[in-house]
Design a protein around this motif. Structure first.
Motif, mmCIF file in Angstrom:
data_model
loop_
_atom_site.group_PDB
_atom_site.id
_atom_site.type_symbol
_atom_site.label_atom_id
_atom_site.label_comp_id
_atom_site.label_asym_id
_atom_site.label_seq_id
_atom_site.Cartn_x
_atom_site.Cartn_y
_atom_site.Cartn_z
ATOM 1 N N ASN A 262 38.415 -26.333 -60.401
ATOM 2 C CA ASN A 262 37.462 -27.126 -60.986
ATOM 3 C C ASN A 262 37.746 -28.594 -60.273
ATOM 4 O OD1 ASN A 262 36.475 -29.120 -62.802
ATOM 5 N ND2 ASN A 262 36.973 -27.773 -64.555
ATOM 6 N N ASN A 263 36.674 -29.299 -59.663
ATOM 7 C CA ASN A 263 36.853 -30.440 -59.215
ATOM 8 C C ASN A 263 37.506 -31.560 -60.088
ATOM 9 O OD1 ASN A 263 35.638 -29.573 -56.841
ATOM 10 N ND2 ASN A 263 33.970 -30.930 -56.684
ATOM 11 N N ASN A 264 37.421 -31.378 -61.495
ATOM 12 C CA ASN A 264 37.819 -32.377 -62.100
ATOM 13 C C ASN A 264 39.571 -32.310 -62.293
ATOM 14 O OD1 ASN A 264 35.152 -33.316 -62.867
ATOM 15 N ND2 ASN A 264 35.189 -31.878 -64.497
ATOM 16 N N THR A 265 40.031 -31.216 -62.022
ATOM 17 C CA THR A 265 41.534 -30.935 -62.052
ATOM 18 C C THR A 265 42.250 -30.365 -60.811
ATOM 19 O OG1 THR A 265 40.829 -28.836 -62.981
ATOM 20 C CG2 THR A 265 41.198 -30.602 -64.474
ATOM 21 N N CYS A 266 41.912 -29.150 -60.486
ATOM 22 C CA CYS A 266 42.834 -28.465 -59.614
ATOM 23 C C CYS A 266 42.179 -27.026 -58.825
ATOM 24 C CB CYS A 266 44.235 -28.347 -60.032
ATOM 25 S SG CYS A 266 44.314 -27.029 -61.456
ATOM 26 N N ALA A 267 42.793 -26.703 -58.019
ATOM 27 C CA ALA A 267 42.445 -25.295 -57.523
ATOM 28 C C ALA A 267 43.591 -24.649 -57.510
ATOM 29 C CB ALA A 267 41.532 -25.271 -56.331
ATOM 30 N N VAL A 268 43.668 -23.183 -58.083
ATOM 31 C CA VAL A 268 44.965 -22.493 -58.283
ATOM 32 C C VAL A 268 44.530 -21.029 -57.736
ATOM 33 C CG1 VAL A 268 46.750 -21.509 -59.811
ATOM 34 C CG2 VAL A 268 45.273 -23.745 -60.319
ATOM 35 N N SER A 269 45.628 -20.307 -57.150
ATOM 36 C CA SER A 269 45.684 -19.079 -56.738
ATOM 37 C C SER A 269 47.005 -18.257 -57.286
ATOM 38 C CB SER A 269 45.509 -18.786 -55.238
ATOM 39 O OG SER A 269 45.567 -17.307 -54.865
ATOM 40 N N SER A 270 46.878 -17.283 -57.762
ATOM 41 C CA SER A 270 47.909 -16.840 -58.361
ATOM 42 C C SER A 270 48.656 -15.499 -57.682
ATOM 43 C CB SER A 270 48.071 -16.504 -59.928
ATOM 44 O OG SER A 270 47.531 -17.430 -60.555
ATOM 45 N N THR A 271 49.905 -15.156 -57.796
ATOM 46 C CA THR A 271 50.560 -13.966 -57.438
ATOM 47 C C THR A 271 51.710 -13.548 -58.315
ATOM 48 O OG1 THR A 271 51.826 -13.264 -55.488
ATOM 49 C CG2 THR A 271 51.916 -15.269 -55.737
ATOM 50 N N GLY A 272 51.900 -12.386 -58.534
ATOM 51 C CA GLY A 272 53.043 -11.835 -59.569
ATOM 52 C C GLY A 272 52.557 -10.794 -60.286
ATOM 53 N N TRP A 273 53.095 -10.662 -61.439
ATOM 54 C CA TRP A 273 52.937 -9.504 -62.358
ATOM 55 C C TRP A 273 51.502 -9.583 -63.268
ATOM 56 C CZ3 TRP A 273 57.372 -7.721 -65.765
ATOM 57 C CH2 TRP A 273 57.220 -6.386 -66.623
ATOM 58 N N GLY A 274 50.431 -9.153 -62.598
ATOM 59 C CA GLY A 274 49.171 -9.365 -63.098
ATOM 60 C C GLY A 274 48.857 -9.242 -64.486
ATOM 61 N N GLU A 275 49.511 -8.269 -65.176
ATOM 62 C CA GLU A 275 49.143 -8.250 -66.500
ATOM 63 C C GLU A 275 49.569 -9.367 -67.504
ATOM 64 O OE1 GLU A 275 48.689 -4.269 -64.965
ATOM 65 O OE2 GLU A 275 50.138 -5.760 -64.650
ATOM 66 N N PHE A 276 50.667 -10.061 -66.871
ATOM 67 C CA PHE A 276 50.853 -11.077 -67.574
ATOM 68 C C PHE A 276 50.203 -12.407 -67.278
ATOM 69 C CE2 PHE A 276 54.452 -8.457 -68.559
ATOM 70 C CZ PHE A 276 54.742 -8.854 -69.906
ATOM 71 N N PHE A 277 49.674 -12.474 -66.086
ATOM 72 C CA PHE A 277 48.872 -13.535 -65.595
ATOM 73 C C PHE A 277 47.465 -13.436 -66.285
ATOM 74 C CE2 PHE A 277 52.130 -14.141 -62.563
ATOM 75 C CZ PHE A 277 51.957 -15.484 -61.965
ATOM 76 N N ILE A 278 47.014 -12.341 -66.591
ATOM 77 C CA ILE A 278 45.726 -11.846 -67.291
ATOM 78 C C ILE A 278 45.884 -12.646 -68.582
ATOM 79 C CG2 ILE A 278 44.019 -10.555 -68.144
ATOM 80 C CD1 ILE A 278 44.431 -8.640 -65.755
ATOM 81 N N ARG A 279 46.920 -11.981 -69.605
ATOM 82 C CA ARG A 279 47.163 -12.314 -70.819
ATOM 83 C C ARG A 279 47.596 -13.999 -70.828
ATOM 84 N NH1 ARG A 279 52.061 -7.833 -71.858
ATOM 85 N NH2 ARG A 279 50.470 -6.050 -71.511
ATOM 86 N N GLY A 280 48.122 -14.328 -69.993
ATOM 87 C CA GLY A 280 48.106 -16.027 -70.120
ATOM 88 C C GLY A 280 47.232 -16.880 -69.468
ATOM 89 N N VAL A 281 46.091 -16.325 -68.871
ATOM 90 C CA VAL A 281 45.308 -17.029 -68.385
ATOM 91 C C VAL A 281 45.766 -18.120 -67.607
ATOM 92 C CG1 VAL A 281 42.523 -17.704 -68.541
ATOM 93 C CG2 VAL A 281 43.650 -16.506 -70.466
ATOM 94 N N VAL A 282 46.623 -17.906 -66.537
ATOM 95 C CA VAL A 282 47.486 -18.790 -65.970
ATOM 96 C C VAL A 282 46.882 -19.648 -65.093
ATOM 97 C CG1 VAL A 282 49.283 -19.006 -64.152
ATOM 98 C CG2 VAL A 282 49.574 -17.153 -66.104
#
Length: 355
Positions: A262-282
């Motif tokens: 999002n140009n107003n904030t940041c760009a993010v790419s995740s890596t790790g235990w996917g189920e929790f990244f989904i639940r936390g909408v990290v």
């Protein structure tokens, strides 16, 4: 018209001064300011987070990882310096990492429980908030390019399995036989996971939450970038989790979990235990903390990765860049393959926690 020569000279002097000041102002707004903005490009890469310890990585292997990370970083950064878009840069970088057997994406992806490679990827444009993702593809050489095609050439955000592959063929993307992705190292990891499950008298289809299986997963790749126009983009690609069930989809293709921009904030790419990244909408959570609580990128990333994610039981890391070119590489695991160049132009390449 003019009462005397002194008045005439005064008018000429004033006009000349006005012209000089106008030129300087124009140079300052369209020249100098543009130069400042053009310098404010940034790019960050990750190659996965997990139990990456120096004692388990030979010097030769470490050198291989650092070499590939640096080459990909330099390639993507050069795209930005030439005035290329952040989308072009992140796709170019992730394609390079997908083509390297060192990482769990593209060639070198981990195996499912039935000995196949099922690949996921996503990409997001911070200017338009448009996004594309694919899941469970098995014959697309570079899933990140397919994700971008979904974003730009279809009305959808995510396509999966046979439908995604049919779309890839329609778009003329490079297709490969399933065996292209196989590597001996990943097959040995699969057999080790399954043997451990058998020794413990469990079903061959072991739980995805087994720490041994989680740590056989790291290698997901991603890239985030800020271009000269101030546009952010993010991309992520993975083979998933070793011994995963048929059809399992992790966070990498889920917009807001594995990828967000999002140009107003940041760009993010995740890596790790996917189920929790989904639940936390990290990935989105980091952006939201910046937008709604006024956190800096560093504060938001640390709160999510160091506090909120572990409290849920998850582990992993993220890379991110904000709209000012500040970068972070945050993780709560012993190591994360990573490299970045922020707006200050300083290069950083790391693998272990102490790097």
């Amino acid at each position: 018209m003019f009462p005397n020569k002194y008045t005439f000279k005064t008018v000429l002097y004033g006009l000349a001064l006005f012209a000089v000041l106008s030129c300087r102002q124009e140079a300052g707004t369209s020249g100098g300011a543009r130069d400042d903005k053009e310098e404010r490009v940034a790019l960050v890469i990750h190659g996965g987070a997990g139990t990456i310890l120096r004692k388990n990585l030979s010097p030769e292997r470490e050198a291989q990882y650092r070499s590939v990370l640096e080459k990909a970083l330099d390639t993507g950064y050069a795209v930005l310096q030439r005035g290329g878009s952040s989308l072009d840069a992140v796709e170019r970088v992730v394609v390079m990492l997908e083509d390297s057997p060192l990482f769990n994406a593209g060639k070198g992806a981990v195996f499912t429980s039935d000995g196949r490679n099922e690949l996921d990827a996503s990409v997001m444009d911070g200017q338009s908030l448009n996004a594309g993702a694919v899941a469970g593809v098995t014959t697309v050489k570079n899933p990140v390019s397919l994700a971008r095609a979904v974003m730009e050439r279809s009305e959808h955000v995510m396509l999966a399995r046979e439908g995604a592959e049919a779309f890839a063929r329609e778009q003329g993307l490079e297709m490969v036989p399933e065996g292209y992705f196989h590597t001996g190292e990943r097959m040995r990891a699969l057999k080790a996971v399954q043997e451990k499950a058998r020794r413990e008298n469990r079903k061959q289809q072991a739980s995805a939450y087994d720490p041994f299986i989680r740590d056989s997963k790291y290698g997901t790749v991603g890239c985030v970038a800020l271009d000269r126009k101030g546009n952010l983009a993010a991309a992520t690609s993975t083979g998933g989790m070793t011994n995963k069930r048929w059809g399992r989809i992790g966070d990498s293709p889920v917009i807001g979990a594995g990828t967000y921009a999002n140009n107003n904030t940041c760009a993010v790419s995740s890596t790790g235990w996917g189920e929790f990244f989904i639940r936390g909408v990290v990935a989105y959570d980091i952006s939201a903390l910046m937008e709604y609580r006024g956190h800096t990128l560093e504060q938001a990333a640390r709160e999510v990765i160091r506090k909120k994610l572990p409290e849920m039981g998850g582990n992993g890391g993220i890379i991110a860049v904000d709209h000012k070119g500040n970068i972070v590489m945050e993780f709560n695991t012993p190591g994360m393959y990573r490299a970045g160049i922020g707006a200050d132009g300083q290069k950083h390449i790391g693998i272990f926690g102490e790097d």
